[in-house]
Design a protein around this motif. Sequence first.
Motif, PDB file in Angstrom:
ATOM      1  N   GLY A 302       0.857  -1.175   0.000  1.00  0.00           N
ATOM      2  CA  GLY A 302       0.000   0.000   0.000  1.00  0.00           C
ATOM      3  C   GLY A 302       0.892   1.221   0.000  1.00  0.00           C
ATOM      4  O   GLY A 302       1.752   1.379  -0.869  1.00  0.00           O
ATOM      5  N   ASP A 303       0.733   2.065   1.002  1.00  0.00           N
ATOM      6  CA  ASP A 303       1.595   3.245   1.124  1.00  0.00           C
ATOM      7  C   ASP A 303       2.697   3.036   2.146  1.00  0.00           C
ATOM      8  O   ASP A 303       3.512   3.932   2.381  1.00  0.00           O
ATOM      9  CB  ASP A 303       0.740   4.463   1.527  1.00  0.00           C
ATOM     10  N   LEU A 304       2.715   1.849   2.713  1.00  0.00           N
ATOM     11  CA  LEU A 304       3.673   1.600   3.788  1.00  0.00           C
ATOM     12  C   LEU A 304       4.908   0.919   3.213  1.00  0.00           C
ATOM     13  O   LEU A 304       4.811  -0.115   2.556  1.00  0.00           O
ATOM     14  CB  LEU A 304       3.021   0.701   4.849  1.00  0.00           C
ATOM     15  N   ALA A 305       6.070   1.527   3.422  1.00  0.00           N
ATOM     16  CA  ALA A 305       7.327   0.911   2.970  1.00  0.00           C
ATOM     17  C   ALA A 305       7.663  -0.216   3.922  1.00  0.00           C
ATOM     18  O   ALA A 305       7.845  -0.007   5.126  1.00  0.00           O
ATOM     19  CB  ALA A 305       8.435   1.962   2.946  1.00  0.00           C
ATOM     20  N   THR A 306       7.760  -1.406   3.373  1.00  0.00           N
ATOM     21  CA  THR A 306       8.038  -2.571   4.221  1.00  0.00           C
ATOM     22  C   THR A 306       9.481  -3.035   4.094  1.00  0.00           C
ATOM     23  O   THR A 306       9.941  -3.845   4.896  1.00  0.00           O
ATOM     24  CB  THR A 306       7.098  -3.729   3.843  1.00  0.00           C
ATOM     25  N   SER A 324      10.141 -12.945   1.989  1.00  0.00           N
ATOM     26  CA  SER A 324       8.981 -13.497   2.692  1.00  0.00           C
ATOM     27  C   SER A 324       8.404 -12.415   3.554  1.00  0.00           C
ATOM     28  O   SER A 324       9.115 -11.737   4.298  1.00  0.00           O
ATOM     29  CB  SER A 324       9.387 -14.691   3.564  1.00  0.00           C
ATOM     30  N   ARG A 325       7.138 -12.281   3.464  1.00  0.00           N
ATOM     31  CA  ARG A 325       6.492 -11.212   4.221  1.00  0.00           C
ATOM     32  C   ARG A 325       5.296 -11.783   4.937  1.00  0.00           C
ATOM     33  O   ARG A 325       4.647 -12.719   4.491  1.00  0.00           O
ATOM     34  CB  ARG A 325       6.028 -10.097   3.274  1.00  0.00           C
ATOM     35  N   GLY A 326       5.013 -11.126   6.000  1.00  0.00           N
ATOM     36  CA  GLY A 326       3.830 -11.520   6.755  1.00  0.00           C
ATOM     37  C   GLY A 326       3.052 -10.269   7.113  1.00  0.00           C
ATOM     38  O   GLY A 326       3.604  -9.165   7.223  1.00  0.00           O
ATOM     39  N   GLY A 327       1.783 -10.463   7.362  1.00  0.00           N
ATOM     40  CA  GLY A 327       0.947  -9.328   7.772  1.00  0.00           C
ATOM     41  C   GLY A 327       0.694  -8.402   6.594  1.00  0.00           C
ATOM     42  O   GLY A 327       0.961  -8.719   5.445  1.00  0.00           O
ATOM     43  N   GLY A 328       0.165  -7.292   6.935  1.00  0.00           N
ATOM     44  CA  GLY A 328      -0.181  -6.317   5.894  1.00  0.00           C
ATOM     45  C   GLY A 328      -1.523  -6.636   5.269  1.00  0.00           C
ATOM     46  O   GLY A 328      -1.709  -7.724   4.724  1.00  0.00           O
ATOM     47  N   GLU A 329      -2.454  -5.745   5.458  1.00  0.00           N
ATOM     48  CA  GLU A 329      -3.797  -6.000   4.951  1.00  0.00           C
ATOM     49  C   GLU A 329      -3.945  -5.589   3.492  1.00  0.00           C
ATOM     50  O   GLU A 329      -4.804  -6.072   2.794  1.00  0.00           O
ATOM     51  CB  GLU A 329      -4.824  -5.234   5.800  1.00  0.00           C
ATOM     52  N   ASP A 330      -3.089  -4.650   3.079  1.00  0.00           N
ATOM     53  CA  ASP A 330      -3.277  -4.149   1.721  1.00  0.00           C
ATOM     54  C   ASP A 330      -2.832  -5.193   0.710  1.00  0.00           C
ATOM     55  O   ASP A 330      -1.893  -5.948   0.939  1.00  0.00           O
ATOM     56  CB  ASP A 330      -2.494  -2.846   1.510  1.00  0.00           C
ATOM     57  N   THR A 331      -3.510  -5.211  -0.420  1.00  0.00           N
ATOM     58  CA  THR A 331      -3.216  -6.222  -1.431  1.00  0.00           C
ATOM     59  C   THR A 331      -2.341  -5.686  -2.547  1.00  0.00           C
ATOM     60  O   THR A 331      -1.978  -6.435  -3.438  1.00  0.00           O
ATOM     61  CB  THR A 331      -4.521  -6.749  -2.044  1.00  0.00           C
ATOM     62  N   VAL A 332      -2.039  -4.397  -2.529  1.00  0.00           N
ATOM     63  CA  VAL A 332      -1.251  -3.809  -3.617  1.00  0.00           C
ATOM     64  C   VAL A 332       0.177  -3.643  -3.138  1.00  0.00           C
ATOM     65  O   VAL A 332       0.453  -2.932  -2.171  1.00  0.00           O
ATOM     66  CB  VAL A 332      -1.827  -2.443  -4.033  1.00  0.00           C
ATOM     67  N   LEU A 333       1.074  -4.322  -3.828  1.00  0.00           N
ATOM     68  CA  LEU A 333       2.486  -4.211  -3.519  1.00  0.00           C
ATOM     69  C   LEU A 333       3.166  -3.437  -4.632  1.00  0.00           C
ATOM     70  O   LEU A 333       2.819  -3.595  -5.808  1.00  0.00           O
ATOM     71  CB  LEU A 333       3.123  -5.590  -3.408  1.00  0.00           C
ATOM     72  N   ARG A 334       4.098  -2.640  -4.229  1.00  0.00           N
ATOM     73  CA  ARG A 334       4.819  -1.846  -5.246  1.00  0.00           C
ATOM     74  C   ARG A 334       6.295  -1.878  -4.935  1.00  0.00           C
ATOM     75  O   ARG A 334       6.705  -1.744  -3.788  1.00  0.00           O
ATOM     76  CB  ARG A 334       4.318  -0.414  -5.235  1.00  0.00           C
ATOM     77  N   ALA A 335       7.066  -2.061  -6.007  1.00  0.00           N
ATOM     78  CA  ALA A 335       8.525  -2.002  -5.886  1.00  0.00           C
ATOM     79  C   ALA A 335       8.993  -0.766  -6.613  1.00  0.00           C
ATOM     80  O   ALA A 335       8.528  -0.468  -7.715  1.00  0.00           O
ATOM     81  CB  ALA A 335       9.164  -3.243  -6.494  1.00  0.00           C
ATOM     82  N   SER A 336       9.924  -0.080  -6.011  1.00  0.00           N
ATOM     83  CA  SER A 336      10.379   1.188  -6.593  1.00  0.00           C
ATOM     84  C   SER A 336      11.883   1.265  -6.546  1.00  0.00           C
ATOM     85  O   SER A 336      12.497   1.042  -5.492  1.00  0.00           O
ATOM     86  CB  SER A 336       9.764   2.352  -5.815  1.00  0.00           C
ATOM     87  N   LEU A 337      12.490   1.544  -7.695  1.00  0.00           N
ATOM     88  CA  LEU A 337      13.932   1.766  -7.771  1.00  0.00           C
ATOM     89  C   LEU A 337      14.174   3.263  -7.762  1.00  0.00           C
ATOM     90  O   LEU A 337      13.615   3.985  -8.588  1.00  0.00           O
ATOM     91  CB  LEU A 337      14.497   1.179  -9.072  1.00  0.00           C
ATOM     92  N   GLU A 338      14.995   3.680  -6.850  1.00  0.00           N
ATOM     93  CA  GLU A 338      15.255   5.117  -6.747  1.00  0.00           C
ATOM     94  C   GLU A 338      16.758   5.346  -6.839  1.00  0.00           C
ATOM     95  O   GLU A 338      17.558   4.541  -6.360  1.00  0.00           O
ATOM     96  CB  GLU A 338      14.694   5.649  -5.415  1.00  0.00           C
ATOM     97  N   LEU A 339      17.072   6.466  -7.487  1.00  0.00           N
ATOM     98  CA  LEU A 339      18.478   6.814  -7.614  1.00  0.00           C
ATOM     99  C   LEU A 339      19.014   7.212  -6.250  1.00  0.00           C
ATOM    100  O   LEU A 339      18.384   7.983  -5.524  1.00  0.00           O
ATOM    101  CB  LEU A 339      18.654   7.963  -8.601  1.00  0.00           C
TER     102      LEU A 339
END
Lengths: 691, 340
Positions: A302-306, A324-339
């Motif tokens: 979601g909006d939470l950086a894990t 491996s992740r546990g918890g987190g109710e949100d179903t949208v995962l996002r990966a972001s590459l930042e300089l």
Amino acid sequence: MSFLAPIPLGVIAWTAAVTAGLAVAAYILKMRRRRFEVPFSTLWQRVLREKEATSLWKRLRRLLSLLLTLLVLGLLLLAATEPRLGAVDRDSRSVVILLDASASMKARDGGKDGATRMDAARAAVRALLEGMGGGDAAMVMRMDGQTTPLSRFESDMPRLTSLVAKVEASDTPADLRRALGAAADALRGRPNPMIILVGDGAYDPEALASVTWKKPAAGAAGAAPVAPAAAAAADGGKRLDLIDMSGIDVRYQPVGSSGENVGIIAFNARRYATDKTSYEVYIEVQNTGKRPARRKLVLYNGDLATDVRTLELNPGERLRQIYSRGGGEDTVLRASLELEPPAGAGTPAAGPPRRDVFPLDDQAWALLPARRKQHVLLVTRDNLYLEGAMLVYDNIEVDKLTPDEFEARLAAHKLPDYAAVVFDDYTPAALPPPPTNLMYFNPQGEHSPFRLRGQVAHPHITEVNDNHPVMRWLVLNDVNFDSSSVFELDRDKGEVALASSVRDPIMAARRTADRKIVACSFSLGSTDLMLRVAFPLFLVNTIDWFASDEADLLTTYATGTRARVPLDGVLGVSEVTVTAPSKRVSRAPLVEGQATFYASEVGVHVLRALDRPAGRAAGRVLAEVSLAANLSSPTESNITPAPRLELGGAVLAAPEGFGISHPRSIWMYLILLAAALLCAEWLTFNRRITV
Amino acid sequence: MAQRKPKQSGPALAPMADEAHETHEAHGVAARRRPSRSRADRSVADDDRSGLFDEEFLKKLEYLSLVARKTFAGRLRADRRTRKVGSGIEFADHRRYSSGDDFRYIDWNVYGRIDRLLLRLFEEEEDLHIYIMLDASRSMRIGNPPKLHYAMQVAAALTYIGLGNLDRVGIIPFSDQLHEPLAASRGKRRIFKVFEFLRNVRVGGLTQLGPCMDKFAHQYKRRGLAVLVSDFYDPRGFEEGINELRYNKFEPFVLQVYDEREANPSLHGDLTLVDCETGELKEVTVSRSLLEAYKAEHDKYCAELNQFCTARAIPYFRTHTKLPFDELVLRIFRQGGFLR
């Protein structure tokens, strides 16, 4: 003078003959004249007798009117042949310009001020169109995940230029093979065919290898294309998927300069089958540049950086990781590459802030299937095995009632809303209202959900419907039964057998518009199924199926791909609305409960099936599924521009010979002259000169 | 002497000086009070004539009558004198005395000189017959309003003037034959019958001046003034008709009526000209030069008529329908020929 003749000359000749004949016939035939009553025709006769002496001149004047009409017709027909002044242009070409509009064209190395490669490509195409000769005809095709012709073959270069100006790069990779095939088909039979590919060269090498092409010899630009049969024979390999481009002059105009890029080329997530509260994430990152790169990879739920970690990649290195992740109710995962900001960032010594040349592959999305806690009611007198098996699945909350209690509460309308009700050795007459799903063990009597036809002793499961989600991963061939009823299924009502004993269905399922039903025709007390591993799995599968929790549902796709997505058995709806990440809404067909999804943008797409056609007033949402689309293309992420391309073992040359030429088309002048003659004829008639 | 008759209700006309007399002049023609319509011409007699003789018209008639009276004041009866020997007071001629003659008329002066008995003869003063020959052929339908309407108004005006001068006036419509006439009679009160007669005149047939005037001359024995009101569009020419009148001792008075659009038609293009009398068709392509040639030909035709009449001292007037009829009548007064 030459003639482009967009209309065949034979048709023009035939049209000329017919129209000229009609014009002459109109003059020859006696036309109905106005009648005018005069008091004394004797005077008119005297006058006409004198005038007969000059009748020849009168006939000549009428002939003049006929000649003017024929001349106007002739000018119009001549204009239809599109004549051009000067000698016949022997070098006129038929050119297909393949304009690369794939994802890599969004790279910002097209020039100054952050111009993209797409801007540079449009400018290159514009220059090509402006430099085409007076006799050239061009067609522009947009190439990305699909091939889209923007026009037909035409010589109106300003119009083509205006069409090119509207082309924008997409999020999909280039399908060069499809584009080359379309271009070759369009050029078939045309004189001096030519294909000009304008792009950055980020193409699948297999696409270049799937072309049969021989570079035309110098001066043989007008050679007729080789027939496909001859090309196949010459090739000897008999590959039916080869694209025959023999006889076509293919050129390549590269754009782009920078190749430094780090991108996400794979990203996905899934829940554990047995622990749906946990999930694992897979990500793949590649450095396609020639210099080492340093990036910060952030995972968001979601909006939470894990998760945040720094990646250091060597040139060409591909890094794969699983989290491996546990918890987190949100179903949208996002990966972001930042300089990573350079050392001393913010100081003058650090120089201008760095900017990612190709940001499209720096973001990726993945969707976790939604977890829905199921409230289940177990109606049984007492069955510890069944109750215990229910406890295996932590995603359900189980209530238990005896049949009498169930009937009383149902009659008193005191029964809560359950996601599912399991009837163990009990077949009620009254059922909970939909959308409560139902599961039966040993249904009997007239209220059985499936018609019963007799009993079978010691059945043995010989057929299992593995395609049904309820029967996934189940092994039932060694289960023992004392006896079982047999279902008689009506396929027209959508009843399917889940398991059969030599064609006698003993486990069946049905879904209607408002609920789902699973039934076993045997009693749990007459089988050892409850002692098998398959039993709790069977219960979990059934509950998941009731909750539409499709474990096999793919939720992440690559852009430019087309997939069939199940929509929870929606019937009676022919199309779904697709809301793209840019909020653009389109429609997709829905056939037999499966929607055809084309991932055109990077991000999360939402597919909705409404009970009313899209475009009308908003209706009830029958089903909804979210899908993620990522670039996920190592070819597109490798934005290093190819300065040259090879086709059929030969290097494609740059387009040349496009000189600025002046339009020599005169058809407009002919039209204007015809209009002026018509006005003159009208004036002379009304002035009674040609009358 | 005439006795004043009481004023009659209706249009304001001057009291009648004399009672109206109806006499039948044409032998062999049954006298009818009202001319009936021919079935063949019914289709062309439907033009609206109800407004021809309205109050405005009557006022103009009255004015013309006053002008006429002022112009020729002092004359009581029958202004025109016929060259007939009778019991007038003006000496006309001598003749030899015969036994039984009234010796009071013996010219003794002549006897004293030449010793011969001669009787003095005197002119007979009698009223003039005026015949209004009204062209009622199909060509008179042309125009808007039709020439016939204009001709009727002129005929009515001349009739009224004549009646006011105590002349006997009759109206004889003609085309290719003589139509039912309005018998000549005297008295201004007759004017309403004239109106009624004119409203019911049949229109139709060809223009045949010669045969009609010949027949007229033979049917009407009392000579007088024959006013021809016509467009004179006779394919056989106008000469024969006018000469018939002259040769039969009638006094022709020619009044040519035409519509301006006949003389100056605004046509162009390919047309089929239809002669409204003969039905003859002629296909023409009308151009500007042809129109000019036609105009010249029409003017030439009218000039020929004018020259013909002038050469024979026949009063000739030519008018188009746009000229108010009272203007025309005043011109006639000024030029003379109708009233003396």
